[in-house]
Each structure stands twice: as C-alpha cells, then as structure tokens.
Write a protein that holds these residues in place. Structure first.
Motif, short mmCIF file in Angstrom:
data_model
loop_
_atom_site.label_atom_id
_atom_site.label_comp_id
_atom_site.label_asym_id
_atom_site.label_seq_id
_atom_site.Cartn_x
_atom_site.Cartn_y
_atom_site.Cartn_z
N LYS A 150 -11.63 44.22 -42.77
CA LYS A 150 -9.80 44.44 -42.27
C LYS A 150 -9.19 45.98 -42.16
CE LYS A 150 -9.34 41.35 -45.82
NZ LYS A 150 -8.37 40.34 -46.24
N GLY A 151 -10.10 46.59 -42.09
CA GLY A 151 -9.67 48.01 -42.05
C GLY A 151 -9.39 49.05 -43.85
N GLU A 152 -9.36 48.19 -44.28
CA GLU A 152 -9.59 49.06 -45.17
C GLU A 152 -9.89 49.72 -45.88
OE1 GLU A 152 -8.09 45.88 -47.72
OE2 GLU A 152 -5.98 45.32 -47.67
N ARG A 153 -10.32 50.69 -46.18
CA ARG A 153 -11.97 50.88 -46.69
C ARG A 153 -11.58 51.99 -48.30
NH1 ARG A 153 -11.44 57.33 -44.00
NH2 ARG A 153 -9.33 58.09 -45.09
N ILE A 154 -12.99 51.76 -48.56
CA ILE A 154 -13.18 52.06 -51.08
C ILE A 154 -13.70 53.15 -50.59
CG2 ILE A 154 -13.68 50.89 -52.47
CD1 ILE A 154 -12.72 48.51 -51.95
N PRO A 155 -13.92 54.35 -51.24
CA PRO A 155 -14.92 55.62 -51.64
C PRO A 155 -15.79 54.90 -52.39
CG PRO A 155 -12.80 55.62 -52.52
CD PRO A 155 -12.38 54.91 -51.57
N ASP B 80 -13.15 48.94 -27.51
CA ASP B 80 -12.70 49.81 -29.26
C ASP B 80 -12.18 49.74 -29.91
OD1 ASP B 80 -11.08 51.22 -27.16
OD2 ASP B 80 -12.40 53.68 -28.25
N SER B 81 -11.52 47.98 -29.57
CA SER B 81 -10.52 48.23 -30.68
C SER B 81 -11.14 48.19 -32.38
CB SER B 81 -9.33 47.07 -29.74
OG SER B 81 -10.27 45.83 -29.85
N GLU B 82 -9.54 47.83 -32.62
CA GLU B 82 -10.17 47.31 -34.87
C GLU B 82 -10.53 46.42 -33.73
OE1 GLU B 82 -6.37 47.61 -36.65
OE2 GLU B 82 -6.41 49.90 -36.39
N ALA C 156 -21.30 40.47 -39.67
CA ALA C 156 -20.20 40.07 -38.98
C ALA C 156 -20.66 38.49 -38.96
CB ALA C 156 -20.25 41.04 -38.27
N TYR C 157 -19.26 38.21 -37.95
CA TYR C 157 -19.16 36.72 -37.73
C TYR C 157 -19.18 36.90 -36.03
CZ TYR C 157 -16.51 34.90 -41.26
OH TYR C 157 -16.57 34.85 -42.91
N PRO C 158 -20.01 36.17 -35.66
CA PRO C 158 -20.77 36.29 -34.00
C PRO C 158 -18.69 35.89 -33.01
CG PRO C 158 -20.49 33.94 -34.92
CD PRO C 158 -19.97 34.34 -36.35
N THR C 159 -17.65 35.78 -34.25
CA THR C 159 -16.55 35.85 -33.26
C THR C 159 -16.03 37.68 -33.27
OG1 THR C 159 -15.33 35.93 -35.42
CG2 THR C 159 -15.12 33.42 -33.47
N ASN D 173 -12.12 45.07 -39.28
CA ASN D 173 -10.58 43.47 -38.77
C ASN D 173 -11.24 42.06 -40.05
OD1 ASN D 173 -14.10 42.07 -37.30
ND2 ASN D 173 -13.23 44.19 -36.34
N ARG D 174 -11.59 40.52 -39.77
CA ARG D 174 -12.11 39.75 -41.13
C ARG D 174 -13.23 39.44 -40.17
NH1 ARG D 174 -11.65 35.67 -38.78
NH2 ARG D 174 -12.17 34.35 -40.97
N ALA D 175 -13.51 39.58 -38.97
CA ALA D 175 -14.81 39.30 -38.82
C ALA D 175 -16.35 40.26 -39.19
CB ALA D 175 -14.94 38.98 -36.89
N SER D 176 -15.80 41.24 -39.62
CA SER D 176 -16.86 42.14 -40.43
C SER D 176 -16.66 43.27 -41.78
CB SER D 176 -17.22 43.14 -39.70
OG SER D 176 -15.88 43.54 -38.64
N TRP D 177 -17.90 43.20 -42.12
CA TRP D 177 -18.14 44.11 -43.45
C TRP D 177 -19.02 45.20 -43.03
CZ3 TRP D 177 -17.86 38.22 -42.34
CH2 TRP D 177 -16.79 37.53 -42.64
N CYS D 178 -18.69 46.57 -43.70
CA CYS D 178 -19.61 47.38 -43.40
C CYS D 178 -19.56 48.48 -44.76
CB CYS D 178 -20.08 47.38 -42.55
SG CYS D 178 -18.64 48.93 -42.13
N LEU D 179 -21.09 49.21 -45.15
CA LEU D 179 -21.29 50.27 -45.59
C LEU D 179 -21.21 51.50 -44.34
CD1 LEU D 179 -21.28 51.13 -48.76
CD2 LEU D 179 -23.25 51.23 -48.40
N LYS D 180 -20.44 52.80 -44.60
CA LYS D 180 -20.15 53.75 -43.57
C LYS D 180 -20.46 54.87 -44.39
CE LYS D 180 -17.48 56.49 -40.31
NZ LYS D 180 -15.93 56.30 -39.75
#
Length: 371
Positions: A305-310, A278-280, A269-272, A287-294
């Motif tokens: 950015k809220g878009e999810r890829i299986p 607990d908003s998006e 994530a970005y520091p921003t 959001n545009r400030a973070s990326w993750c594998l869940k």
C-alpha cells in the motif's frame, strides 16, 4: 556574569546530550520491538507448520490402520462367500439327487455327497467383528490441548518469570533499548513440504521481458518483444505475474537472484492489480493488491500500500524464499542463500487469489525447482 553564562551553556549542552540519548533510546526500543514481533511471527509460522505436519502424520496413521482392518475384513468376507457358495452347491446337488427315481442310485449318490459334506464341515462359528476405534488417538491430542491451555491460561508475563530459560538468558538482563541480533534458525524442511514451482504468464509479461522455454526464468530484453495484445499485460512497468494462483492453503517457493542485477521486486499480487500505465495502482507493493520485497543498489525494503519498511540485510541474498499461508494471512520472505534467515512478514486478511509476482530492472530471475 561571564562565568554564569558559561555555566548555563555547559548545562544546556549537557541537557541537550541527555535529550539525544533519550531520543536514541526511543528509536532503539521501537526497532527492537519491531524486530521481536517479526521473529515472533516467524516462530508462530513454524509452530503452525509443525502442527500441520503432526496432523498429516496422524491422518496417515488412521489411514494405515483403516486399510489394515479393511484388508482383514475383506479376507473374512471372501471366506464367508466361499463357504456360502460351497453350501449352495451341496444344496443344489442334494435336490438333484432327490429327483432320481432309482432308489439304489439315489442312495449311492447321497452317501457320496454326505461324505463330502462331512469332510468340508467346519465347526460352527459366529463372527463378531471388533470395531476399529480411534478414541485413544483423540484422547492423546485432547490431553495435549488441555496441557497447552493450562499453560496459556496464565498471563504471559507470569510465565516468563517462571521460565528457567528466560531467567538464564543473558539477553534478558540487557539494558532496555538494546537491539538483539540473534535469530534462531528456521527448519527449511518444514517449508519444503509446501514447495511449489510457479511458472510465469505470457499474457501478463511486459514486452521488455522474455520467458525461457520452461517459463521458469524471466530476463530483461533490450528489444521490445511483439507479444499478442492482452488486457492482462503490463504495458509500462517491467512486471509479470505467475500462471499459478493460490486460493487457500500453505505454499512455498524460491527465486534465484544470482543474475538479477542491482534492482528487483519479489512478491505477490491479486489479479486486480492495475496493468496499464505506471501509476501506484499498477506498481508492485504500492497498492492494497500487492506485497513485495524490493532491492535497489544496497538497500532493501518491504512494500505494501505504498508503505515501506527498511530491512537490514547483512549479506546480499542469492536466493529468496517466499511462504504464503492463505488462511492465516501470512506472506513471509527469507534469505535462503545460506540457511534460512527471516527478512520480513506481511500479516493481512487475503480476499482474492494470490499470484506470485516480480518486477525486474536488469538481468534475470529464475524460479527454483524444489520438487
């Protein structure tokens, strides 16, 4: 009339089956294309790592030859200095002898020093240091670049037609829409050259998470921990950022998930990224400030950015590797439980410092010691 209606129903059923087959083929083509693009990103990342390793070795070669030349020149400099000091000593002694008023004493001393000068005299040599040049090294890589450019100037499709390995590969002859599931193993040693060991930050950690003494392990606490008030602290989401930020270069780290439970989020994530609520704007990957594998239960997703890829994962990972190439805009995830299987790659242009990040539902996650 009844027969005609029956024939029409049979034709409708047949055409409906054809439609379903074509729709399935469309989905298969898209899934296969997405998978191949992910594998292509993986191969390009591996190629970049190989080239950087080659650059590192070439610079070591230059440094070694340079140090060797400097060592030799240093020896020659010391020899010249010793000769100059000896000659200066003889000069001072002769000038002292010249001041002696006793002719006999002067002659004795001069004869003695003249003998010393003759004994120490070396043939006159004029040294011409040969410059250390590395044009042959540059020419070697220029030739390599020209060869690569010569290959890449041809259209990709034309290259593939002439590629013996492509023509012999049985997967190239499969029907369109077939999903290929073979994957060439990645050399983990290439990534370990960029190994990091991020530790987690007290100022950002949620009060229901606790840190180990070495700050490598984050675990859930069913009691709220009284951390000092901090504007950087996540107050609703069980998240934490690393103490370490990456502003450039390549970095690789791994996290142990053996005790992570049924739900976890691993990413960066970005520091921003938002900290309060607990908003998006605060959720990792939303959001545009973070990326993750869940992971949640038995499903895996890549989020940005809220878009999810299986993500199809054959075996649940006990350990996840994360590779960041800041300049190339690559953030990749690998299952390193047994080998190194590529899971997903995000491609974007990074504009802020990147912090390793995680979110936890239960259990604990630990940063692996790679160095």
């Amino acid at each position: 009339m009844t027969l005609s209606l029956k024939n029409l129903e049979e034709r409708k059923e047949e055409e409906d089956g054809n439609r379903r087959s074509i729709e399935q083929a469309v989905n298969d083509v898209k899934a296969h294309a997405d998978m191949i693009k992910m594998q292509l990103s993986e191969k390009m990342t591996e190629l970049q790592l190989l080239l950087r390793e080659e650059e590192r070795l070439a610079k070591i070669f230059i440094d070694e030859k340079t140090q060797q030349a400097l060592g030799t020149h240093d020896q020659h400099l010391r020899s010249c200095q010793e000769q100059l000091e000896a000659l200066e000593t003889f000069t001072r002694r002769i000038r002292q002898i010249q001041q002696d008023s006793d002719p006999i004493h002067l002659l004795e001393k001069y004869t003695e020093i003249e003998k010393e000068i003759k004994e120490s005299r070396h043939p006159l040599e004029k040294w011409h240091p040969i410059p250390l040049l590395f044009e042959h090294l540059l020419n070697h890589y220029k030739h390599f670049i020209r060869a690569l450019q010569s290959i890449l100037q041809k259209p990709l499709e034309a290259r593939l037609k002439k590629d013996v390995f492509s023509s012999l590969n049985p997967t190239a002859k499969k029907e369109p829409g077939t999903v290929l599931k073979t994957m060439t193993p990645v050399d983990r040693l290439l990534f370990l050259k960029h190994a990091r060991q991020p530790t987690w930050e007290y100022d950002s950690i949620h009060p229901r998470l606790k840190l180990s003494d070495d700050r490598l392990e984050v675990s859930c606490s069913w009691r709220k921990i009284l951390y000092p008030c901090s504007p950087q602290r996540f107050d609703k989401l069980w998240q934490v950022l690393s103490r370490d930020a990456f502003l450039s270069g390549s970095h690789y780290w791994e996290v142990d998930l053996l005790r992570a439970g049924a739900g976890w989020w691993i990413g960066a994530a970005y520091p921003t990224i938002g900290r309060k609520g607990d908003s998006e704007a605060c959720r990792l990957g939303w959001n545009r400030a973070s990326w993750c594998l869940k992971k949640f239960d038995f499903e895996y997703w890549a989020f940005h950015k809220g878009e999810r890829i299986p993500i199809l994962v054959e075996d649940d990972p006990d350990c996840i590797g994360v590779f960041l190439d800041y300049e190339a805009g690559i953030l990749s995830f690998y299952n390193v439980s047994d080998g190194m299987a590529h899971l997903h790659t995000f491609c974007c242009k990074f504009t802020e410092p990147i912090y390793p990040a995680l979110r936890l539902w239960e259990g604990s996650i630990r940063t692996c010691k790679l160095t």
